[in-house]
Design a protein around this motif. Structure first.
Motif, PDB file in Angstrom:
ATOM      1  N   GLU A 183     -15.524   7.550  -5.526  1.00 34.77           N
ATOM      2  CA  GLU A 183     -16.353   8.747  -5.362  1.00 34.77           C
ATOM      3  C   GLU A 183     -15.483   9.974  -5.083  1.00 34.77           C
ATOM      4  N   GLU A 184     -14.516   9.837  -4.177  1.00 29.34           N
ATOM      5  CA  GLU A 184     -13.619  10.958  -3.855  1.00 29.34           C
ATOM      6  C   GLU A 184     -12.794  11.371  -5.068  1.00 29.34           C
ATOM      7  N   GLY A 185     -12.274  10.389  -5.796  1.00 29.69           N
ATOM      8  CA  GLY A 185     -11.476  10.694  -6.987  1.00 29.69           C
ATOM      9  C   GLY A 185     -12.292  11.390  -8.061  1.00 29.69           C
ATOM     10  N   SER A 186     -13.520  10.945  -8.267  1.00 29.87           N
ATOM     11  CA  SER A 186     -14.384  11.568  -9.266  1.00 29.87           C
ATOM     12  C   SER A 186     -14.781  12.985  -8.865  1.00 29.87           C
TER      13      SER A 186
ATOM     14  N   PHE B  15       2.406   6.023   5.430  1.00 26.86           N
ATOM     15  CA  PHE B  15       1.816   4.808   4.876  1.00 26.86           C
ATOM     16  C   PHE B  15       2.586   3.583   5.321  1.00 26.86           C
ATOM     17  N   LYS B  16       1.840   2.524   5.588  1.00 30.74           N
ATOM     18  CA  LYS B  16       2.436   1.254   5.986  1.00 30.74           C
ATOM     19  C   LYS B  16       1.808   0.159   5.127  1.00 30.74           C
ATOM     20  N   ILE B  17       2.636  -0.541   4.370  1.00 27.74           N
ATOM     21  CA  ILE B  17       2.153  -1.661   3.560  1.00 27.74           C
ATOM     22  C   ILE B  17       1.946  -2.844   4.494  1.00 27.74           C
ATOM     23  N   SER B  18       0.789  -3.480   4.368  1.00 30.59           N
ATOM     24  CA  SER B  18       0.480  -4.617   5.229  1.00 30.59           C
ATOM     25  C   SER B  18       1.225  -5.857   4.778  1.00 30.59           C
ATOM     26  N   VAL B  19       1.292  -6.812   5.659  1.00 30.17           N
ATOM     27  CA  VAL B  19       1.867  -8.117   5.346  1.00 30.17           C
ATOM     28  C   VAL B  19       0.934  -8.773   4.339  1.00 30.17           C
ATOM     29  N   SER B  20       1.483  -9.403   3.305  1.00 28.72           N
ATOM     30  CA  SER B  20       0.650  -9.943   2.238  1.00 28.72           C
ATOM     31  C   SER B  20       0.213 -11.384   2.448  1.00 28.72           C
TER      32      SER B  20
ATOM     33  N   THR C  66      -2.711   0.679  -8.039  1.00 26.21           N
ATOM     34  CA  THR C  66      -3.475   1.833  -8.503  1.00 26.21           C
ATOM     35  C   THR C  66      -4.275   2.468  -7.383  1.00 26.21           C
ATOM     36  N   SER C  67      -4.958   1.672  -6.577  1.00 29.32           N
ATOM     37  CA  SER C  67      -5.776   2.229  -5.492  1.00 29.32           C
ATOM     38  C   SER C  67      -4.912   2.987  -4.487  1.00 29.32           C
ATOM     39  N   ILE C  68      -3.716   2.499  -4.252  1.00 27.88           N
ATOM     40  CA  ILE C  68      -2.784   3.192  -3.350  1.00 27.88           C
ATOM     41  C   ILE C  68      -2.383   4.532  -3.965  1.00 27.88           C
ATOM     42  N   ALA C  69      -2.088   4.544  -5.267  1.00 27.85           N
ATOM     43  CA  ALA C  69      -1.724   5.792  -5.938  1.00 27.85           C
ATOM     44  C   ALA C  69      -2.887   6.783  -5.892  1.00 27.85           C
ATOM     45  N   VAL C  70      -4.104   6.297  -6.141  1.00 28.61           N
ATOM     46  CA  VAL C  70      -5.292   7.163  -6.091  1.00 28.61           C
ATOM     47  C   VAL C  70      -5.462   7.741  -4.692  1.00 28.61           C
ATOM     48  N   LEU C  71      -5.319   6.911  -3.659  1.00 24.94           N
ATOM     49  CA  LEU C  71      -5.437   7.391  -2.279  1.00 24.94           C
ATOM     50  C   LEU C  71      -4.405   8.474  -1.987  1.00 24.94           C
ATOM     51  N   LYS C  72      -3.172   8.247  -2.385  1.00 23.63           N
ATOM     52  CA  LYS C  72      -2.118   9.237  -2.126  1.00 23.63           C
ATOM     53  C   LYS C  72      -2.421  10.570  -2.824  1.00 23.63           C
ATOM     54  N   ILE C  73      -2.946  10.512  -4.029  1.00 22.09           N
ATOM     55  CA  ILE C  73      -3.320  11.733  -4.754  1.00 22.09           C
ATOM     56  C   ILE C  73      -4.457  12.455  -4.033  1.00 22.09           C
TER      57      ILE C  73
ATOM     58  N   LEU D 202      -5.346  12.312  -0.868  1.00 25.79           N
ATOM     59  CA  LEU D 202      -4.878  12.905   0.387  1.00 25.79           C
ATOM     60  C   LEU D 202      -4.022  14.149   0.125  1.00 25.79           C
ATOM     61  N   LYS D 203      -3.182  14.094  -0.886  1.00 24.48           N
ATOM     62  CA  LYS D 203      -2.336  15.255  -1.206  1.00 24.48           C
ATOM     63  C   LYS D 203      -3.199  16.446  -1.622  1.00 24.48           C
ATOM     64  N   VAL D 204      -4.185  16.203  -2.489  1.00 26.97           N
ATOM     65  CA  VAL D 204      -5.079  17.279  -2.930  1.00 26.97           C
ATOM     66  C   VAL D 204      -5.821  17.887  -1.745  1.00 26.97           C
ATOM     67  N   LYS D 205      -6.180  17.054  -0.775  1.00 23.89           N
ATOM     68  CA  LYS D 205      -6.902  17.528   0.405  1.00 23.89           C
ATOM     69  C   LYS D 205      -5.971  18.103   1.473  1.00 23.89           C
ATOM     70  N   GLY D 206      -4.657  18.111   1.200  1.00 29.16           N
ATOM     71  CA  GLY D 206      -3.698  18.675   2.138  1.00 29.16           C
ATOM     72  C   GLY D 206      -3.434  17.805   3.352  1.00 29.16           C
ATOM     73  N   ILE D 207      -3.651  16.504   3.213  1.00 29.90           N
ATOM     74  CA  ILE D 207      -3.445  15.568   4.321  1.00 29.90           C
ATOM     75  C   ILE D 207      -2.094  14.885   4.138  1.00 29.90           C
ATOM     76  N   ASP D 208      -1.219  15.046   5.111  1.00 24.35           N
ATOM     77  CA  ASP D 208       0.130  14.476   5.058  1.00 24.35           C
ATOM     78  C   ASP D 208       0.159  13.215   5.921  1.00 24.35           C
ATOM     79  N   ALA D 209      -0.163  12.098   5.321  1.00 29.04           N
ATOM     80  CA  ALA D 209      -0.233  10.833   6.062  1.00 29.04           C
ATOM     81  C   ALA D 209       1.000   9.981   5.788  1.00 29.04           C
TER      82      ALA D 209
END
Length: 190
Positions: free
Chosen positions: A176-179, A126-131, A108-115, A117-124
């Motif tokens: 905070e950013e999402g809200s 992503f790299k999933i870390s080793v678990s 969920t936090s990854i999905a929220v971050l992607k949303i 960044l997209k709303v802010k026009g940031i095209d980043a």
């Protein structure tokens, strides 16, 4: 004979109280309770596969498969505004971020971050870390993440630690950013 109730638990501090409640109030049934510890994305998959009976799951997994879950009413990991535990850290300002290292213990936090960044026009990228293992990126070895990425997302206990440890960097609370964007509370796990 009663079957075992298999309960998924997560190692995050913000949900420990519910397991304490279960153990304290259902102690007479302790021989019929089994606990399995994993992070919400893995627990959700285990519920979907009927491997466990009940668990906190990522809300994004619920959104993808609502017909497969029964939600406990008024019980979630959610926040309107700052969470204090879902933190994006970067030596750069948010609008300069082009790559983000992501933890493997969140969906969920990854999905929220992607949303966000997209709303802010940031095209980043992503790299999933080793678990697991020595290469796992977390608060103690975040410098490894910054070798590969401009920013790193930390959640749960790592997010709480990152907020304090990296206060000299740009620390962005995703709740905070999402809200700010939605005006609504963010629901991370159900």
């Amino acid at each position: 004979m009663l079957k075992h109730l298999v309960i998924g638990s997560t190692p995050f501090r913000n949900i420990v109280f519910s397991y304490y409640f279960i153990e304290k109030n259902f102690g007479n049934f302790k021989d019929h309770l089994k606990f399995y510890s994993a992070f919400p994305p893995q627990l959700g998959e285990m519920v979907l596969n009927n491997e466990i009976d009940i668990a906190p799951i990522s809300s994004i997994l619920y959104a993808k498969h609502p017909e497969n879950f029964l939600i406990l009413p008024d019980f979630s990991i959610s926040a309107k505004g700052k969470t204090g535990s879902i933190i994006l850290v970067s030596p750069k300002s948010m609008d300069e971020i082009s790559s983000v290292c992501l933890p493997s213990n969140s969906a969920t936090s990854i999905a929220v971050l992607k949303i966000i960044l997209k709303v802010k026009g940031i095209d980043a990228k992503f790299k999933i870390s080793v678990s697991s293992g020595a290469n796992q990126f977390n608060v103690s070895n975040v410098s490894n993440a910054f070798d590969d990425c401009d920013a790193a997302l930390f959640i749960g206990d790592d997010g709480i630690s990152a907020k304090e440890k990296f206060k000299n960097l740009n620390v962005i609370d995703l709740g905070e950013e999402g809200s700010k964007i939605t005006g609504k509370a963010m629901v991370y796990a159900l």
